[in-house]
Design a protein around this motif. Structure first.
Motif, short mmCIF file in Angstrom:
data_model
loop_
_atom_site.label_atom_id
_atom_site.label_comp_id
_atom_site.label_asym_id
_atom_site.label_seq_id
_atom_site.Cartn_x
_atom_site.Cartn_y
_atom_site.Cartn_z
N LYS A 91 118.44 18.87 67.02
CA LYS A 91 119.12 17.77 66.33
C LYS A 91 118.90 16.45 67.08
O LYS A 91 118.56 15.42 66.47
CB LYS A 91 120.61 18.07 66.22
CG LYS A 91 121.44 16.96 65.59
CD LYS A 91 122.90 17.38 65.48
CE LYS A 91 123.75 16.30 64.82
NZ LYS A 91 123.87 15.11 65.67
N GLN A 92 119.11 16.48 68.39
CA GLN A 92 118.94 15.26 69.17
C GLN A 92 117.50 14.78 69.16
O GLN A 92 117.23 13.56 69.13
CB GLN A 92 119.40 15.49 70.62
CG GLN A 92 120.89 15.69 70.77
CD GLN A 92 121.31 17.15 70.57
OE1 GLN A 92 120.56 17.96 70.02
NE2 GLN A 92 122.51 17.48 71.04
N ARG A 93 116.56 15.71 69.21
CA ARG A 93 115.14 15.32 69.21
C ARG A 93 114.76 14.66 67.89
O ARG A 93 113.94 13.72 67.87
CB ARG A 93 114.27 16.55 69.48
CG ARG A 93 114.47 17.11 70.89
CD ARG A 93 114.07 18.57 70.98
NE ARG A 93 112.64 18.76 70.91
CZ ARG A 93 112.06 19.94 70.74
NH1 ARG A 93 112.80 21.04 70.60
NH2 ARG A 93 110.75 20.04 70.69
N LEU A 94 115.35 15.14 66.80
CA LEU A 94 115.08 14.53 65.50
C LEU A 94 115.71 13.15 65.38
O LEU A 94 115.04 12.19 64.99
CB LEU A 94 115.61 15.45 64.39
CG LEU A 94 114.73 16.66 64.06
CD1 LEU A 94 115.55 17.74 63.36
CD2 LEU A 94 113.57 16.23 63.18
N GLU A 95 116.98 13.05 65.73
CA GLU A 95 117.69 11.80 65.48
C GLU A 95 117.44 10.74 66.55
O GLU A 95 117.49 9.54 66.25
CB GLU A 95 119.19 12.06 65.33
CG GLU A 95 119.90 12.51 66.59
CD GLU A 95 121.38 12.76 66.36
OE1 GLU A 95 122.06 13.14 67.32
OE2 GLU A 95 121.84 12.60 65.22
N GLU A 96 117.15 11.15 67.78
CA GLU A 96 116.99 10.17 68.85
C GLU A 96 115.53 9.84 69.14
O GLU A 96 115.24 8.81 69.78
CB GLU A 96 117.65 10.68 70.13
CG GLU A 96 119.16 10.85 70.01
CD GLU A 96 119.79 11.44 71.27
OE1 GLU A 96 119.08 11.52 72.30
OE2 GLU A 96 120.97 11.83 71.22
N HIS A 97 114.62 10.69 68.69
CA HIS A 97 113.21 10.47 69.04
C HIS A 97 112.29 10.48 67.81
O HIS A 97 111.63 9.50 67.52
CB HIS A 97 112.76 11.53 70.06
CG HIS A 97 113.55 11.49 71.32
ND1 HIS A 97 113.37 10.54 72.29
CD2 HIS A 97 114.55 12.30 71.77
CE1 HIS A 97 114.22 10.74 73.29
NE2 HIS A 97 114.94 11.81 73.00
#
Length: 393
Positions: free
Chosen positions: A374-380
Motif C-alpha cells: 500500500k505504501q509503495r503504491l501511494e507514496e512512490h
C-alpha cells in the motif's frame, strides 16, 4: 501469494474464469450505462467488461470478455479536459476486485486516489486495472497460442477501449504502465516492447531472473514436485486432446484447493513460455525429463523457460532502442523477498540498463515480496508516474 482466497474464487468462478470486477457490472454495456461508485467530491470507479478479441481461439475456453476497473478523477464529470492514464497489472492469482473492493494489501483504488489527489501528491489522472488471470491464475501478459494473446489484450484491446470510451490523452507520453510481481514483469515486458503505447514504467517486485536465478524458483526446489509434474505430463500425453484438457483443468483446481499455487505456477509458466507448437497434450515442454530412473535437465527446453523471466541481457540487447524511448523506468524490490531469486534479478536488470545508458532507478526497501505494498503504491509508484506523464495535450 498462497492464500485461501483462491479457494473462494474457484468456488465462484467455474474453471477459474475470472469474476466480474465488482457489483453492478453489466456485460456488454458502455461505461455510461455501467453502475458506478460515486463519492462526491471524489472520483468514480467504473467496473466494465471489455471485449477481448485477442483472447479468441485459445485452447481452454478463456472468455473473450474480461473485467477491467477504471478510476476517473474528481473533475472528470465537471470538465471537458482529457487525462493521462496509469495502467496497473495485478500479480499471479490476483483478481481486479482485490484492488477495488476487497482492499487486499490495504489498497483500495478509489479512496486512495481521492486522498492522493486531494493532498496534491498526484495530479488528476485515470487509473486502469485490467484482469490478467485465467484458470491457471496468471497469463504473464504474454501472447500464448494456448492461453490466448494477453499481451495484445492489454496493448490493443484494453488501451483502445479506454481511449474510445474515456477522455484520455492518447499518446505514449501520457500513458504509464505498472504492476506487482507477475504484473511487474508484465509492465516491464510490455513497456520495452511497446514504447509507442507506454512512455513510463514502474515495476513492483517484478519476476526477473539473473543467470541461473530461475533454477532457484520454488517450482524446481523440491525433486518430488518435479517428479509429480513429469508424471502429470506423461498422463496427459496418453490422453485424447479434449480429455487431456479436462484433466489438466481438474488437476489445477485440485492444486488450488490444496493451496499448491507453486504447482499451478509451473504449469502456467510452461504453457506461456514453452508451449508445444502443435498444441497437443501435454501442451507444454518441461525442462526436466526422466532418464533411466533419474531426472535430467534438457538444455534446449531450459533455454525456452529461461527466456521468460530470465535472459535479461538478451532482452536489453533486443529492446535497447525501445527502452531508450521511455521517459522513466523504475524497479522497486524488497531486500528480504521470500522469492530469493528476485532481488538479484532486479539488480542485474538495473545494472544492464545502466551499462547500456538507459535511464533506470532501482529502489530497494527492507521487506518481503508483498510487504508495504500500500505504501509503495501511494507514496512512490503513483506519485512517480504522475510526475513522469504528460498532463496537457
Amino acid at each position: 501469494m498462497q492464500r485461501i482466497l483462491f479457494v473462494i474464487v474457484l468456488a465462484v468462478c467455474w474453471l477459474g474464469l475470472v469474476c466480474p470486477a465488482g457489483p453492478g457490472t453489466v456485460r456488454g454495456q458502455t461505461p455510461d450505462a455501467v453502475a458506478t461508485t460515486p463519492a462526491p467530491p471524489g472520483g468514480e470507479l467504473h467496473a466494465v467488461s471489455v471485449p477481448a478479441p485477442s483472447l479468441r481461439h485459445n485452447a481452454f475456453a478463456i472468455p473473450d470478455e474480461q473485467p477491467v476497473s477504471v478510476y476517473l478523477p474528481p473533475s472528470y464529470r465537471s470538465s471537458s479536459r482529457s487525462y493521462p492514464v496509469v495502467y496497473f497489472l495485478p500479480g499471479f492469482g490476483d483478481l481486479v476486485h482485490y484492488y477495488t473492493l476487497w482492499g487486499v494489501y490495504g489498497f483500495s483504488l478509489q479512496p486512495m486516489m481521492d486522498q492522493l489527489i486531494g493532498a496534491g501528491s498526484v495530479n488528476e489522472m485515470i487509473v486502469v486495472i485490467p484482469n490478467g488471470s485465467d484458470f491457471l491464475q496468471g497469463s504473464f501478459y504474454v501472447n500464448s497460442p494456448l492461453a490466448g494473446d494477453w499481451e495484445s489484450f492489454i496493448v490493443r484491446d484494453v488501451v483502445s477501449y479506454v481511449d474510445a470510451h474515456y477522455r484520455t490523452l492518447p499518446a505514449p507520453a501520457a500513458r504509464g504502465i505498472s504492476g506487482h510481481s507477475m504484473g511487474g514483469f508484465g509492465a516491464l515486458f510490455l513497456a520495452m516492447r511497446h514504447p509507442d503505447v507506454f512512455g513510463a514504467v514502474y515495476a513492483l517486485s517484478p519476476g526477473l531472473a539473473a543467470p541461473d536465478g530461475l533454477k532457484q524458483h520454488d517450482m524446481f526446489a523440491d525433486p518430488v514436485r518435479i517428479e509429480r509434474t513429469l508424471a502429470l505430463m506423461d498422463t496427459l500425453s496418453r490422453l485424447p486432446e479434449q480429455e487431456a484438457k479436462l484433466l489438466l483443468m481438474s488437476r489445477v483446481n485440485g492444486m488450488l484447493n490444496a493451496a499448491d499455487l507453486t504447482g499451478v505456477f509451473a504449469i502456467a509458466y510452461g504453457i506461456t513460455f514453452a508451449p508445444r507448437t502443435d498444441g497437443k497434450p501435454p501442451f507444454f515442454e518441461y525442462p526436466y525429463h526422466a532418464v533411466q530412473g533419474t531426472v535430467a535437465l534438457d538444455p534446449v527446453v531450459w533455454a525456452r523457460w529461461e527466456s521468460g523471466f530470465g535472459d535479461l541481457a538478451g532482452k536489453v540487447r533486443d529492446y535497447k532502442s525501445n527502452l531508450l524511448k521511455l521517459n522513466a523506468v523504475v524497479i522497486d524490490v524488497g531486500t528480504r523477498d521470500e522469492h530469493a531469486w528476485i532481488p538479484p534479478g532486479c539488480r542485474e536488470f538495473a545494472r544492464l540498463l545502466t551499462a547500456n545508458k538507459i535511464a533506470c532507478r532501482l529502489v530497494e526497501f527492507e521487506g518481503a515480496h508483498q510487504d508495504q505494498l500500500k505504501q509503495r503504491l501511494e507514496e512512490h509508484l503513483l506519485p512517480e508516474l504522475s510526475r513522469a506523464l504528460k498532463h496537457t495535450p
